[in-house]
Design a protein around this motif. Structure first.
Motif, mmCIF file in Angstrom:
data_model
loop_
_atom_site.group_PDB
_atom_site.id
_atom_site.type_symbol
_atom_site.label_atom_id
_atom_site.label_comp_id
_atom_site.label_asym_id
_atom_site.label_seq_id
_atom_site.Cartn_x
_atom_site.Cartn_y
_atom_site.Cartn_z
ATOM 1 N N LYS A 1 0.818 -1.210 0.000
ATOM 2 C CA LYS A 1 0.000 0.000 0.000
ATOM 3 C C LYS A 1 0.858 1.270 0.000
ATOM 4 C CE LYS A 1 -3.897 -2.164 2.399
ATOM 5 N NZ LYS A 1 -4.789 -2.099 3.597
ATOM 6 N N ASP A 2 2.148 1.106 -0.119
ATOM 7 C CA ASP A 2 3.088 2.237 -0.071
ATOM 8 C C ASP A 2 3.718 2.395 -1.453
ATOM 9 O OD1 ASP A 2 5.080 4.089 0.422
ATOM 10 O OD2 ASP A 2 5.894 3.074 2.183
ATOM 11 N N VAL A 3 3.568 3.561 -2.062
ATOM 12 C CA VAL A 3 4.153 3.768 -3.399
ATOM 13 C C VAL A 3 5.665 3.954 -3.317
ATOM 14 C CG1 VAL A 3 2.060 4.755 -4.371
ATOM 15 C CG2 VAL A 3 3.739 6.269 -3.293
ATOM 16 N N CYS A 4 6.198 4.218 -2.120
ATOM 17 C CA CYS A 4 7.659 4.354 -1.910
ATOM 18 C C CYS A 4 8.262 5.386 -2.857
ATOM 19 C CB CYS A 4 8.341 3.001 -2.061
ATOM 20 S SG CYS A 4 7.716 1.722 -0.946
ATOM 21 N N ALA A 5 7.625 6.548 -2.914
ATOM 22 C CA ALA A 5 8.014 7.569 -3.885
ATOM 23 C C ALA A 5 9.449 8.051 -3.715
ATOM 24 C CB ALA A 5 7.052 8.752 -3.790
ATOM 25 N N LEU A 6 9.945 8.029 -2.482
ATOM 26 C CA LEU A 6 11.315 8.497 -2.235
ATOM 27 C C LEU A 6 12.363 7.506 -2.717
ATOM 28 C CD1 LEU A 6 10.991 9.916 1.401
ATOM 29 C CD2 LEU A 6 10.720 11.136 -0.767
ATOM 30 N N LYS B 1 5.469 11.683 16.423
ATOM 31 C CA LYS B 1 5.511 13.023 15.823
ATOM 32 C C LYS B 1 6.002 12.997 14.375
ATOM 33 C CE LYS B 1 7.199 16.328 18.362
ATOM 34 N NZ LYS B 1 8.121 17.068 19.278
ATOM 35 N N GLY B 2 6.665 11.913 13.985
ATOM 36 C CA GLY B 2 7.187 11.816 12.617
ATOM 37 C C GLY B 2 8.372 12.728 12.387
ATOM 38 N N VAL B 3 9.257 12.834 13.393
ATOM 39 C CA VAL B 3 10.428 13.699 13.260
ATOM 40 C C VAL B 3 11.681 12.939 13.674
ATOM 41 C CG1 VAL B 3 9.099 15.804 13.673
ATOM 42 C CG2 VAL B 3 10.199 14.631 15.603
ATOM 43 N N LEU B 4 12.809 13.396 13.150
ATOM 44 C CA LEU B 4 14.121 12.879 13.540
ATOM 45 C C LEU B 4 14.757 13.887 14.480
ATOM 46 C CD1 LEU B 4 16.511 10.814 13.084
ATOM 47 C CD2 LEU B 4 17.314 12.411 11.328
ATOM 48 N N CYS B 5 15.213 13.422 15.624
ATOM 49 C CA CYS B 5 15.886 14.286 16.597
ATOM 50 C C CYS B 5 17.395 14.162 16.386
ATOM 51 C CB CYS B 5 15.514 13.877 18.017
ATOM 52 S SG CYS B 5 13.728 13.903 18.317
ATOM 53 N N LEU B 6 17.991 15.199 15.808
ATOM 54 C CA LEU B 6 19.393 15.130 15.411
ATOM 55 C C LEU B 6 20.104 16.412 15.819
ATOM 56 C CD1 LEU B 6 21.496 13.432 13.787
ATOM 57 C CD2 LEU B 6 20.773 14.688 11.746
ATOM 58 N N ASP B 7 21.190 16.258 16.569
ATOM 59 C CA ASP B 7 22.006 17.399 16.998
ATOM 60 C C ASP B 7 21.161 18.478 17.679
ATOM 61 O OD1 ASP B 7 24.251 16.162 15.880
ATOM 62 O OD2 ASP B 7 23.876 17.073 13.917
ATOM 63 N N GLY B 8 20.210 18.051 18.519
ATOM 64 C CA GLY B 8 19.391 18.994 19.273
ATOM 65 C C GLY B 8 18.266 19.636 18.486
ATOM 66 N N LYS B 9 18.074 19.196 17.251
ATOM 67 C CA LYS B 9 17.008 19.758 16.425
ATOM 68 C C LYS B 9 16.048 18.656 16.000
ATOM 69 C CE LYS B 9 19.940 23.405 14.430
ATOM 70 N NZ LYS B 9 20.442 24.008 13.159
ATOM 71 N N GLU B 10 14.831 19.084 15.671
ATOM 72 C CA GLU B 10 13.839 18.147 15.151
ATOM 73 C C GLU B 10 13.644 18.409 13.662
ATOM 74 O OE1 GLU B 10 10.215 18.353 17.336
ATOM 75 O OE2 GLU B 10 11.003 17.223 19.052
ATOM 76 N N TYR B 11 13.733 17.342 12.882
ATOM 77 C CA TYR B 11 13.558 17.439 11.438
ATOM 78 C C TYR B 11 12.363 16.592 11.030
ATOM 79 C CZ TYR B 11 18.365 19.258 11.406
ATOM 80 O OH TYR B 11 19.503 20.009 11.623
ATOM 81 N N GLU B 12 11.463 17.200 10.299
ATOM 82 C CA GLU B 12 10.281 16.479 9.825
ATOM 83 C C GLU B 12 10.685 15.455 8.767
ATOM 84 O OE1 GLU B 12 5.911 17.349 7.746
ATOM 85 O OE2 GLU B 12 7.224 19.017 8.354
ATOM 86 N N LEU B 13 10.175 14.250 8.900
ATOM 87 C CA LEU B 13 10.481 13.192 7.947
ATOM 88 C C LEU B 13 9.594 13.287 6.715
ATOM 89 C CD1 LEU B 13 10.801 10.183 10.433
ATOM 90 C CD2 LEU B 13 12.666 11.454 9.368
ATOM 91 N N LYS B 14 10.178 13.086 5.563
ATOM 92 C CA LYS B 14 9.407 13.098 4.319
ATOM 93 C C LYS B 14 8.579 11.827 4.158
ATOM 94 C CE LYS B 14 12.998 13.885 1.604
ATOM 95 N NZ LYS B 14 13.736 14.111 0.324
ATOM 96 N N ASP B 15 8.942 10.779 4.867
ATOM 97 C CA ASP B 15 8.235 9.493 4.808
ATOM 98 C C ASP B 15 8.167 8.960 6.239
ATOM 99 O OD1 ASP B 15 7.408 6.855 4.525
ATOM 100 O OD2 ASP B 15 8.673 6.445 2.783
ATOM 101 N N GLU C 1 19.709 10.834 5.876
ATOM 102 C CA GLU C 1 19.259 12.213 5.657
ATOM 103 C C GLU C 1 18.891 12.467 4.198
ATOM 104 O OE1 GLU C 1 22.349 12.513 9.051
ATOM 105 O OE2 GLU C 1 21.837 11.190 7.382
ATOM 106 N N GLN C 2 19.668 11.874 3.280
ATOM 107 C CA GLN C 2 19.376 12.059 1.858
ATOM 108 C C GLN C 2 18.008 11.497 1.501
ATOM 109 O OE1 GLN C 2 20.968 13.768 -0.357
ATOM 110 N NE2 GLN C 2 22.926 14.169 0.630
ATOM 111 N N TYR C 3 17.654 10.388 2.107
ATOM 112 C CA TYR C 3 16.354 9.781 1.824
ATOM 113 C C TYR C 3 15.198 10.535 2.491
ATOM 114 C CZ TYR C 3 18.327 5.453 -0.171
ATOM 115 O OH TYR C 3 18.950 4.529 -0.960
ATOM 116 N N PHE C 4 15.356 10.894 3.763
ATOM 117 C CA PHE C 4 14.197 11.249 4.578
ATOM 118 C C PHE C 4 14.073 12.717 4.965
ATOM 119 C CE2 PHE C 4 14.588 6.657 5.398
ATOM 120 C CZ PHE C 4 13.276 6.265 5.164
ATOM 121 N N LEU C 5 15.118 13.534 4.796
ATOM 122 C CA LEU C 5 15.050 14.918 5.249
ATOM 123 C C LEU C 5 15.083 15.902 4.086
ATOM 124 C CD1 LEU C 5 17.451 14.883 8.349
ATOM 125 C CD2 LEU C 5 15.036 14.238 8.220
#
Length: 647
Positions: free
Chosen positions: A274-279, A338-352, A486-490
Motif C-alpha cells: 500500500k506504499d508507493v515508496c516515492a522516495l 511526531k514523525g520527526v528525527l531528533c538530530l544534533d538537538g534539532k527536530e527534522y520532519e520526515l518526508k516518509d 538524511e538524503q532519503y528522509f530529510l
C-alpha cells in the motif's frame, strides 16, 4: 651471500656463460625507456567507457597514428585506422569493398598497422614483444616488425603481406596485430579505487582487469563495501544490494553474480503493497537487459532493503561502541508519533513516516521475515563463485596504498588535523597515523576475508569493514558522516552536509604533500600523490593538478551520475619515459558510427622528464640491479670453485 641461495640460482644458470649472458640481457633491459603506466580512478561500473579507454589507450593510439601519418594520409583515414585498432572485429564486418579494391585496402592497412605496431613496441625488448604476440602469428609479426628497410628486404616484406592476403587470413591477422598494439601501449595499469557501484556492470570491468597482464588496485570505499559483503558482513550485503537497486543495476546482481533478488521482491511487495515508496524510485542511467524490474516494484525493494540496512547498521553501532558512531544509529532517534528525527538537538520532519517493520521500542530489531530474507541474501553472496573470484582478485592485486616509481597511490586521504599534522587514529587501544595507519588497516581488511572461520578476530575484522566504508576516521571515506538516511528522509540541506577531513583542503599545499612523502619514505623532490574519491568539478574551475604538481586528483566523473556536476567524464594520468600526461575524457556514447571518433580524450603534457626515464630508474630496474649483483656473486663462486659449473 649464502651458499644455499647461490646453489639454487645455479640450477637456472649452471655455468659462467649462462650467468654472464643473463647479466648482459638484464643490463640491456635497464637501458630501455620505461614502460607506459596508466592511472584510472573511480570507474564505478562504467564498463563501456573503461573498455574503450583501454582499447584506445586514452587517446595515445590516435596520437601515435597522427605522428606517423599526419602528413601523408587524410584525417578521415587516420580516424578509420584508429577505430580499426580499437574494435577490429566490428570494423572489419563493416568493410564493403570487394575484389582488387578490397585487396588493396588490406595490403595498405596491414602496412600501416605494422608501422603503428613498430612505434608502440620500440621501447620493449624483442623477446618481450614476442611474448605478447598470438602464437599463430608470432613468427610473421616478428619478421614484419624487424625487417630491414633495405631494397633486398623490401621485396621480402611485401611478399609476407601479399601471402597473408592470398591465404585469406587478413581478418584474423589484422585482429591479432590490433590487439597487440593495444597491449603494447599500456605496460602497467593502476586502478585508484572504486570499481564498484553506480554504473551498470563493475563485474565486466573485473573480468577485463583479470585478463590484463600487469595491474594493481588501491581499494576505494565502494570496493571495501563489496569486499566486506563477500566476507559476510550483513550490513554491507544490504548496502551493496541497496546501491544496486538505487541505480537500477539488477543485471549486476542477478546476471553478473547470480544472486537472486526474488525473496526481496516477494517480501517488499507484501510489506509495502500500500506504499508507493516515492522516495525510493531508482535512478535509471542504464537499462537492464537480463533482469528488468518495474520501477514500482524496484522502489518497494529499495525501501525494504534500505530499512533493513539501517537496522543492521544500528546493531553494529551498539555492538561496537569503540566506533563512536552512535550519532549514525538514526532509526533510534526518530519520534515515531511526531514523525520527526531528533538530530544534533534539532527536530527534522520526515518526508516518509511509513515504517511498518520498525518497532519503536526496539528499532534495530529485524522482524522474523527480515531475518529470513537477510539469511537468504547472505547465503547467496557466500555461494556466488564469480563474486568470490573477483573479490580474490581485489585482494591478490590490491592494497590500501602503493608506492611505485616514486608515486604514492591511494584512493581517499591520509587523515590530518586542522593544523596540518598527521592525525592519530585509535583502534582497539592502539594509535596509528599516516603510513602506519594504512598498514594496520591493510591487515584488518585481509583478516576480514582470510581470517580463521568462526574466530573472534575474523568476526571483528568483518564488522570493521563497515566502519571502513563509512567511518569518519576511515582513510578511504574521509568524511564526518555518510548522510544516507538524511538524503532519503530529510528536506534540510544542512542536515545532509558531509564535512571532509582537513586533508582535502591541506593537500593542495606543497608542504603538506612533502610531509606525506617523508612519512612514506619517498623522494619528495620528484614524488607525486595520485588519488581519487572526490570528483573534480572542472566546470566550476577546479583543476585535478594541485600542490604545484605534487598531487593529482583523477576522479573527474567517469560515472554518469557525476557528469552533470563535474562537466567532464574523468581523467587518465599517463606516465611514459618522456612525459607525465593528463587525458581528459569525454562522455562515452556507445554509437560506433556517429560518435566514436569524437570521444578521443584531450591529452596534455603536465611534466617533462629530463633526462628520459629508463628502466634502470624504476622499481623494476632496482630489482634487475639486485639480480645482476646476485649473478655476479654466482660467477665469482664458479671462478673460486665454491660451486661447480655444469655444461
Amino acid at each position: 651471500m649464502e651458499k644455499r641461495y647461490l646453489e639454487l640460482l645455479a640450477k637456472e644458470y649452471p655455468n659462467i656463460e649462462s650467468a654472464a649472458t643473463e647479466i648482459i640481457n638484464l643490463n640491456a633491459i635497464q637501458c630501455l625507456p620505461k614502460g607506459t603506466e596508466y592511472f584510472f580512478s573511480d570507474l564505478h561500473g562504467e564498463y563501456e567507457a573503461f573498455i574503450h579507454l583501454l582499447k584506445s589507450a586514452s587517446g595515445v593510439i590516435r596520437t601515435k597514428i597522427d605522428d606517423l601519418f599526419g602528413k601523408t594520409i587524410s584525417k578521415k583515414d587516420r580516424i578509420q585506422l584508429a577505430e580499426l585498432i580499437y574494435y577490429p572485429e566490428r570494423q572489419l564486418r563493416e568493410i564493403t569493398l570487394e575484389g582488387e579494391a578490397l585487396e588493396d585496402w588490406q595490403r595498405i592497412t596491414i602496412y600501416r598497422l605494422v608501422q603503428v605496431c613498430k612505434k608502440a613496441s620500440s621501447k620493449y625488448t624483442r623477446s618481450k614483444v614476442r611474448k605478447k604476440m598470438p602464437a599463430e602469428y608470432a613468427y610473421i609479426l616478428d619478421e614484419l616488425l624487424h625487417a630491414d628497410e633495405s631494397v633486398d628486404k623490401e621485396y621480402y616484406y611485401q611478399s609476407i603481406i601479399q601471402s597473408i592476403v592470398d591465404m585469406g587470413s587478413t581478418d584474423t591477422f589484422i585482429t591479432a596485430i590490433c590487439t597487440l598494439i593495444q597491449e603494447l601501449c599500456i605496460d602497467r595499469l593502476h586502478i585508484i579505487g572504486d570499481i564498484y557501484d553506480r554504473g551498470p556492470r563493475p563485474d565486466i570491468i573485473m573480468n577485463e582487469l583479470e585478463s590484463f597482464h600487469d595491474v594493481d588496485i588501491q581499494w576505494g570505499n565502494h570496493d571495501i563495501s563489496w569486499m566486506g559483503a563477500a566476507s559476510g558482513n550483513r550490513a554491507l550485503i544490504a548496502n551493496v544490494v541497496r546501491m544496486a537497486i538505487h541505480y537500477n543495476n539488477f543485471d549486476l546482481i542477478e546476471d553478473g553474480y547470480g544472486i537472486s533478488l526474488r525473496a526481496l521482491a516477494t517480501f517488499a511487495s507484501e510489506v509495502y503493497r500500500k506504499d508507493v515508496c516515492a522516495l525510493f524510485v531508482p535512478y535509471v542511467w542504464d537499462e537492464n537487459k537480463y533482469a528488468p524490474v518495474s520501477l514500482e516494484l524496484a522502489a518497494k525493494m529499495h525501501k525494504a532493503i534500505t530499512i533493513i540496512q539501517f537496522k543492521l547498521e544500528g546493531q553494529l553501532i551498539e555492538k561496537h561502541p569503540e566506533y563512536q558512531m552512535d550519532d549514525r544509529a538514526l532509526l533510534g532517534k526518530i519520534d515515531y508519533k511526531k514523525g520527526v528525527l531528533c538530530l544534533d538537538g534539532k527536530e527534522y520532519e520526515l518526508k516518509d513516516t511509513k515504517f511498518p517493520t520498525v518497532n519503536p521500542k526496539k528499532p534495530f530489531e529485524l522482524t522474523k521475515e527480515e531475518e529470513q530474507l537477510i539469511e537468504v541474501l547472505e547465503g547467496a553472496f557466500k555461494h556466488s563463485k564469480i563474486l568470490h573470484k573477483h573479490i580474490h582478485f581485489l585482494y591478490s592485486h590490491g592494497a590500501m596504498y602503493k608506492c611505485v616509481n616514486n608515486n604514492l597511490l591511494y584512493h581517499g586521504c591520509i587523515p590530518m588535523t586542522k593544523d596540518g599534522t598527521l592525525e592519530e587514529v585509535e583502534f582497539y587501544g592502539e594509535k596509528y597515523k599516516g603510513k602506519d595507519l594504512l598498514d594496520y588497516l591493510n591487515d584488518k581488511v585481509n583478516e576480514a576475508y582470510f581470517g580463521e572461520e568462526g574466530s573472534r578476530e575474523k568476526e571483528d575484522a568483518s564488522d570493521f569493514m563497515w566502519y571502513l566504508w563509512c567511518g569518519s576516521k576511515s582513510p578511504v571515506f574521509g568524511k564526518s558522516k555518510l548522510a544516507c538516511f538524511e538524503q532519503y528522509f530529510l528536506m534540510e540541506e544542512e542536515a545532509k552536509k558531509e564535512r571532509y577531513n582537513p586533508y582535502y583542503m591541506l593537500s593542495s599545499k606543497e608542504e603538506i604533500c612533502n610531509l606525506i612523502f617523508d612519512d612514506f619514505g619517498m623522494d619528495k623532490k620528484s614524488a607525486h600523490i595520485i588519488n581519487g574519491h572526490v570528483p573534480v568539478k572542472m566546470k566550476d574551475g577546479e583543476s585535478p593538478i594541485k600542490a604545484n604538481g605534487k598531487l593529482f586528483v583523477i576522479d573527474g566523473g567517469i560515472s554518469k551520475a557525476y557528469q552533470s556536476k563535474t562537466g567532464i567524464a574523468g581523467y587518465t594520468l599517463i606516465y611514459n619515459s618522456r612525459t607525465l600526461n593528463l587525458a581528459e575524457h569525454k562522455p562515452f556514447v556507445s554509437n560506433p558510427k556517429e560518435e566514436l571518433h569524437k570521444q578521443t580524450p584531450k591529452v596534455s603534457i603536465i611534466e617533462r622528464m629530463s633526462p628520459r626515464v629508463t628502466v634502470a630508474n624504476t622499481d623494476i630496474g632496482k630489482e634487475l640491479s639486485k639480480q645482476v649483483e646476485d649473478l655476479q656473486e654466482l660467477i665469482k663462486a664458479y671462478k673460486e670453485g665454491a660451486i661447480k659449473e655444469v655444461f
